[in-house]
Design a protein around this motif. Structure first.
Motif, mmCIF file in Angstrom:
data_model
loop_
_atom_site.group_PDB
_atom_site.id
_atom_site.type_symbol
_atom_site.label_atom_id
_atom_site.label_comp_id
_atom_site.label_asym_id
_atom_site.label_seq_id
_atom_site.Cartn_x
_atom_site.Cartn_y
_atom_site.Cartn_z
ATOM 1 N N ALA A 39 -1.743 14.691 -8.900
ATOM 2 C CA ALA A 39 -0.298 14.471 -9.049
ATOM 3 C C ALA A 39 0.473 15.775 -8.903
ATOM 4 O O ALA A 39 1.521 15.948 -9.521
ATOM 5 N N TYR A 40 -0.027 16.682 -8.075
ATOM 6 C CA TYR A 40 0.603 17.999 -7.977
ATOM 7 C C TYR A 40 0.634 18.453 -6.516
ATOM 8 O O TYR A 40 -0.058 19.390 -6.139
ATOM 9 N N PRO A 41 1.415 17.772 -5.662
ATOM 10 C CA PRO A 41 1.476 18.191 -4.263
ATOM 11 C C PRO A 41 2.123 19.566 -4.127
ATOM 12 O O PRO A 41 3.023 19.908 -4.907
ATOM 13 N N PRO A 42 1.669 20.389 -3.173
ATOM 14 C CA PRO A 42 0.617 20.076 -2.211
ATOM 15 C C PRO A 42 -0.763 20.542 -2.633
ATOM 16 O O PRO A 42 -1.664 20.648 -1.793
ATOM 17 N N LEU A 43 -0.978 20.825 -3.935
ATOM 18 C CA LEU A 43 -2.298 21.299 -4.363
ATOM 19 C C LEU A 43 -3.319 20.167 -4.375
ATOM 20 O O LEU A 43 -4.423 20.319 -3.874
ATOM 21 N N GLN A 44 -2.987 19.054 -4.981
ATOM 22 C CA GLN A 44 -3.842 17.860 -4.911
ATOM 23 C C GLN A 44 -2.991 16.640 -5.228
ATOM 24 O O GLN A 44 -2.235 16.631 -6.186
ATOM 25 N N PHE A 45 -3.111 15.627 -4.371
ATOM 26 C CA PHE A 45 -2.269 14.438 -4.501
ATOM 27 C C PHE A 45 -2.834 13.339 -3.618
ATOM 28 O O PHE A 45 -3.779 13.557 -2.850
ATOM 29 N N ILE A 46 -2.268 12.156 -3.745
ATOM 30 C CA ILE A 46 -2.679 11.018 -2.933
ATOM 31 C C ILE A 46 -1.847 10.998 -1.662
ATOM 32 O O ILE A 46 -0.613 10.959 -1.716
ATOM 33 N N ASP A 47 -2.487 11.023 -0.531
ATOM 34 C CA ASP A 47 -1.798 10.986 0.757
ATOM 35 C C ASP A 47 -1.052 9.651 0.874
ATOM 36 O O ASP A 47 -1.674 8.584 0.825
ATOM 37 N N ILE A 54 -5.940 14.413 -1.082
ATOM 38 C CA ILE A 54 -5.901 15.568 -0.198
ATOM 39 C C ILE A 54 -5.160 16.706 -0.898
ATOM 40 O O ILE A 54 -4.613 16.536 -1.979
ATOM 41 N N GLY A 55 -5.128 17.873 -0.269
ATOM 42 C CA GLY A 55 -4.342 18.977 -0.778
ATOM 43 C C GLY A 55 -5.048 20.312 -0.676
ATOM 44 O O GLY A 55 -6.218 20.405 -0.290
ATOM 45 N N TRP A 56 -4.315 21.354 -1.017
ATOM 46 C CA TRP A 56 -4.824 22.731 -0.975
ATOM 47 C C TRP A 56 -6.123 22.863 -1.746
ATOM 48 O O TRP A 56 -7.104 23.444 -1.256
ATOM 49 N N GLU A 57 -6.143 22.359 -2.964
ATOM 50 C CA GLU A 57 -7.333 22.530 -3.803
ATOM 51 C C GLU A 57 -8.524 21.753 -3.264
ATOM 52 O O GLU A 57 -9.668 22.218 -3.368
ATOM 53 N N TYR A 58 -8.292 20.570 -2.686
ATOM 54 C CA TYR A 58 -9.410 19.835 -2.096
ATOM 55 C C TYR A 58 -10.008 20.600 -0.918
ATOM 56 O O TYR A 58 -11.232 20.678 -0.767
ATOM 57 N N ASP A 59 -9.146 21.160 -0.074
ATOM 58 C CA ASP A 59 -9.654 21.941 1.049
ATOM 59 C C ASP A 59 -10.409 23.165 0.559
ATOM 60 O O ASP A 59 -11.496 23.487 1.055
ATOM 61 N N ALA A 60 -9.833 23.863 -0.430
ATOM 62 C CA ALA A 60 -10.500 25.046 -0.978
ATOM 63 C C ALA A 60 -11.840 24.662 -1.588
ATOM 64 O O ALA A 60 -12.845 25.377 -1.415
#
Length: 263
Positions: A39-47, A54-60
């Protein structure tokens, strides 16, 4: 519960998984249970298009998993329960744009910072009743939308208002996105967010939201682990390798500049 690799395989953004120049720990595919809020776009959220996380943290996290050879397993929990749950060892790690703070450091171990951000004021487009924290505080009719227990909540209490955590000018929401929606509909007059997440909301709502005023302080984000976790050093090594080879900068570009929420 689901494995991260299954989710990221269907993501539309390709990930750079290049090997780091320095030798990193090999955890031999160890399963690591990670909790987040989504619940914190764009770090992690539901597309909103695909319905996937998806989000920054998922990619990291996918890149870290590749570099230190772990198998992430993601679970979901509300923010207000996350730090306690990780502290009690219910999960191996937590992530949701968590500000590194001394009081939290007593409950959990933090990774090295993976991002530095600043707290900003988000207001409705065309707002002219106030221009900064001081003029906002001076108008007792104005309300702050926030989420209890978060850094924006404490900044609102102590850096904008009078230090009273029960101040009636604080309108509490379960998530920051809910507070943003209240800002858009005019139910609150200002929402505080870190500059990283705040820019994502502005980009997604350019005709409805703007940032105003000077930054209200600098914060560092880190992943959290139970005290004494042996995962901290491997994660720190991976984060440092990503800083050194430009991967963190690439993720910042992807999620804070190139990505547009909702497209």
């Amino acid at each position: 519960m689901f494995r991260l690799t299954a989710v990221m395989a269907i993501a539309t953004l390709a990930l750079p998984l290049s090997a780091t120049a320095q030798e990193l720990p090999d955890l031999e595919g160890r399963e690591v249970v990670i909790v987040t809020e989504n619940a914190y776009p764009p770090l992690q959220f539901i597309d909103p298009q695909s319905g996937h996380e998806i989000g920054w943290e998922y990619d990291a996290l996918e890149i870290i998993a590749e570099r230190i050879n772990i198998t992430p397993v993601i679970e979901n929990i509300s923010w207000d329960a996350m730090i306690a749950a990780v502290s009690e060892g219910q999960y191996d790690m937590g992530m949701t744009g968590i500000t590194i703070r001394a009081d939290r450091d007593e409950l959990v171990d933090f990774s090295a910072p993976y991002m530095v951000s600043q707290m900003r004021m988000l207001v409705a487009a065309g707002e002219d009743r106030f221009t900064d924290a001081a003029s906002f505080a001076a108008n007792e009719e104005l309300l702050i939308g926030t989420q209890a227990g978060t850094t924006p909540f404490y900044v609102g209490v102590y850096d904008v208002l009078d230090g009273n955590e029960a101040n009636p000018r604080l309108v509490l929401f379960e998530t920051i996105p809910a507070a943003i929606q209240a800002l858009i509909t005019g139910d609150v007059d200002m929402v505080l967010a870190d500059s990283a997440g705040g820019q994502g909301y502005v980009t997604a709502n350019p005709d409805r939201i703007q940032m105003i005023g000077e930054p209200l302080g600098t914060e560092e984000f880190g992943f959290i682990f139970p005290n004494g976790s042996d995962l901290v050093e491997p994660f720190n090594a991976a984060i440092e390798s990503m800083r050194a080879d430009g991967t963190l900068a690439e993720l910042d570009q992807r999620w804070f500049v190139d990505y547009v929420l909702g497209e």
